[in-house]
Write an enzyme that holds these catalytic residues in place. Structure first.
Site, PDB file in Angstrom:
ATOM      1  CG  ASP A  80      -1.029  -2.314  -0.371  1.00 15.44           C
ATOM      2  OD1 ASP A  80      -0.400  -3.110  -1.094  1.00 15.44           O
ATOM      3  OD2 ASP A  80      -0.983  -2.343   0.863  1.00 15.44           O
ATOM      4  CB  CYS A 121       4.622   1.239  -3.164  1.00 14.61           C
ATOM      5  SG  CYS A 121       4.430   2.742  -4.166  1.00 14.61           S
ATOM      6  CG  ASP A 122       1.564   0.509   0.770  1.00 16.61           C
ATOM      7  OD1 ASP A 122       2.093   1.602   0.543  1.00 16.61           O
ATOM      8  OD2 ASP A 122       0.348   0.379   0.925  1.00 16.61           O
ATOM      9  CE  LYS A 123       1.511  -4.350   3.050  1.00 24.23           C
ATOM     10  NZ  LYS A 123       0.990  -3.128   2.431  1.00 24.23           N
ATOM     11  CB  CYS A 194      -0.203   7.609  -2.066  1.00 26.91           C
ATOM     12  SG  CYS A 194      -0.797   6.390  -3.263  1.00 26.91           S
ATOM     13  CD  GLU A 447      -3.628  -1.643   3.171  1.00 23.96           C
ATOM     14  OE1 GLU A 447      -2.422  -1.503   3.462  1.00 23.96           O
ATOM     15  OE2 GLU A 447      -4.213  -0.954   2.323  1.00 23.96           O
ATOM     16  CB  SER A 473      -4.986   1.963   3.627  1.00 21.80           C
ATOM     17  OG  SER A 473      -4.281   3.011   3.006  1.00 21.80           O
TER      18      SER A 473
END
Length: 564
Positions: A80, A121-123, A194, A447, A473
């Site tokens: 992202d 990570c995110d998704k 992150c 985002e 985010s």
């Protein structure tokens, strides 16, 4: 065994021939062992995933030791941070569905007995979660782990959100080029997700209380030997789950979803977790799970741990302070906050998993007697702009801001808003309204990190609010209300707000309203043009046709005439 479908009987001789050709069948007895899928998400361009090939090798070795036969396959991933602020961001949320569909396809096509999911990570984590409850094959998750926090030349702790906010400060002239480049070079010093309580780490922490990952999953550093130990431990637990036939839907219940939101409140997780957990509830067949229920949870759960971007503390600081287990132990001891006697992938209950946990640093994790706030760090807002709800990370809002009233300045895209913020059209007292950026309108619900970071970077975090049917985010902070539902593209009333309208964001009362009568809004609706999809071909066109607004979790809705 489930895998007998592809390896037993005369008719499966061709399948056995192909299985021998894989090189994974090393002795005749291997055909009698459970076949275990390793659903990996290794990819070179995502720093949270560059080390996952190595972790998969650790998992393979442990699975063989525990009596299984491992077969690795890979799925996609989107970073992202790299995809931010351009058309790439429109693919981020839709990638969740691709990941879920891809994993479902491989798992069901090959009749695996168990699945070891390695996301980060995110998704990727939520996509794999959706696949796990959809296929309902015994499964365990072990993520890649967070990266270390960076350090500036001035000794300041850095995360990726520091760099996003530095962009606004540098453009505004309040940061030197030397400091800007130093921050860029040093904010992300290792592989891993992150370093703050952004979406990836929020989701990986929630895996612990959902019961789908072992303690330590959310906070153990990517570069540590302890992360490899977690992978090995998880592999042995998975083989027990296969033996006992304990499946994801046995673990992910309505109580588990409640507890995920409770932990989210206690640690001030990303608003994206709301989207993904609602989608998970839907996929698991849990009915009537709405945003009001989340507010009820927030009212009984204190805010105990304020992590970057809401403070300077990183995920490693949380780990050293006792980890997710220490936060969960506080909730167990609080009584009534969570359901601690649920089963987990360890074979133990939540209560048993955290029995020996303790807080090692009360600056990082506050005890329940001294919370940051008596209510949770996330809040759902309702009102005439958001009749189906909206989300705000109240833990990222300056405590002095309880009610914000300002003048609407409206934009129909992310890029228009960023330009207006950069050229100082946006000023103190404005409520920036960004619409037609929801799941259908974006498409993909991109985002809004660039505009919020620019606002905060210019020192306007208490003086300018932003509301949107897009999302944020996990690195976002400030007066940022997202997930407004229904979205503008679905006819939601955010589309009816005009420049100059007065908007009130009331955090204590959890409301979001525009000071315009229902009659005026209905008159405006008559003039509202019909939404036209922005993308006409490819995956995003199909996604636009099927996706729903944020209050559902942004799930894809199959047309009713196909399922009646």
């Amino acid at each position: 065994m489930r895998s007998d479908k592809i390896k037993k009987g005369v008719e499966q001789a061709p399948a056995r021939s192909l299985l021998h050709a894989t090189g994974q069948i090393k002795s005749p007895g291997d055909m009698d062992k459970p076949f275990i899928a390793i659903c990996n998400s290794y990819i070179d361009i995502v720093p949270g995933h560059v080390h996952l090939r190595e972790l998969a090798d650790v998992a393979k070795e442990a699975i063989r030791e525990a009596g299984g036969i491992p077969f690795e396959f890979n799925t996609i991933g989107v970073d992202d941070g790299i995809a931010m602020g351009h058309i790439g961001m429109r693919y981020s949320l839709p990638s969740r569905e691709v990941i879920a569909d891809a994993a479902e396809t491989v798992i069901n096509a090959h009749w695996f007995d168990g699945v070891f999911y390695i996301p980060n990570c995110d998704k990727i984590t939520p996509g794999m979660l959706l696949a796990s409850v959809r296929t309902n094959v015994p499964a365990i998750f072990c993520s890649g782990g967070p990266m270390k926090a960076g350090l500036s030349a001035h000794g300041k702790a850095l995360t990726l959100s520091s760099v996003f906010e530095a962009v606004g400060a540098f453009k505004d002239g309040s940061m030197s080029q030397e400091d800007f480049l130093d921050m860029e070079a040093n904010a992300c010093p290792t592989c891993g997700s992150c370093a703050g309580m952004f979406t990836a780490n929020s989701m990986n922490c929630l895996m612990e209380i959902l019961g789908m990952a072992v303690p330590g999953n959310g906070t153990t550093l990517a570069v540590s030997d302890a992360r490899r130990d977690l992978i090995r431990e998880s592999a042995f637990h998975l083989m027990d789950l296969v033996k006992k036939d304990i499946r994801p839907r046995d673990i992910i219940t309505k109580d588990a979803i409640d507890d995920a939101f409770a932990l989210d409140m206690a640690m001030g997780g990303s608003t994206n977790t709301v989207l993904h957990t609602l989608a998970l509830a839907n996929e698991a067949g849990i009915e009537d799970y709405d945003l009001e229920r989340i507010n009820d949870i927030a009212k009984r759960v204190p805010y105990l741990s304020k992590i970057a971007p809401s403070s300077s503390y990183s995920m490693h600081d949380v780990h050293e302070a006792g980890g997710v287990s220490a936060i969960v132990k506080e909730l167990v001891d609080l009584g009534g906050a969570i359901h601690p006697d649920r089963i987990t992938v360890t074979g133990k209950t939540i209560r048993e998993n955290v029995a020996d946990a303790k807080i090692n640093n009360t600056d990082v994790i506050h005890p329940k007697e001294n919370p940051y706030s008596p209510v949770g760090g996330l809040s759902m807002l309702f009102g005439n702009i958001a009749p189906k709800g909206a989300a705000i990370k109240v833990g990222g809002v300056d405590p002095s801001v309880q009610v914000f009233k300002g003048e609407a300045i409206c934009f129909s895209s992310h890029d228009e808003a960023v330009e207006a913020i950069d050229n100082h059209t946006v000023r103190e007292g404005h409520v920036v309204v960004i619409r037609y950026e929801g799941p259908k309108g974006g498409p993909g619900m991109p985002e809004m990190l660039a505009p919020t970071s620019s606002i905060v970077g210019r020192g306007l975090g208490k003086d300018v609010a932003l509301i949107t049917d897009g999302r944020f985010s996990g690195a976002t902070r400030g007066i940022a209300v997202g997930h407004i539902s229904p979205e503008a593209a679905a006819g939601g009333p955010i589309a009816l707000v005009h420049d100059g309208d007065i908007i009130t964001i009331d955090l204590p009362n959890r409301t979001l309203n525009v000071d315009v009568s229902d009659e005026v809004l209905e008159e405006r609706r008559k003039e509202l043009p019909k939404f036209k999809a922005k993308v006409k071909t490819g995956y995003l066109a199909r996604y636009t046709a099927l996706v729903t607004s944020a209050h559902t979790g942004g799930i894809l809705q199959i047309p009713e005439d196909l399922i009646d």
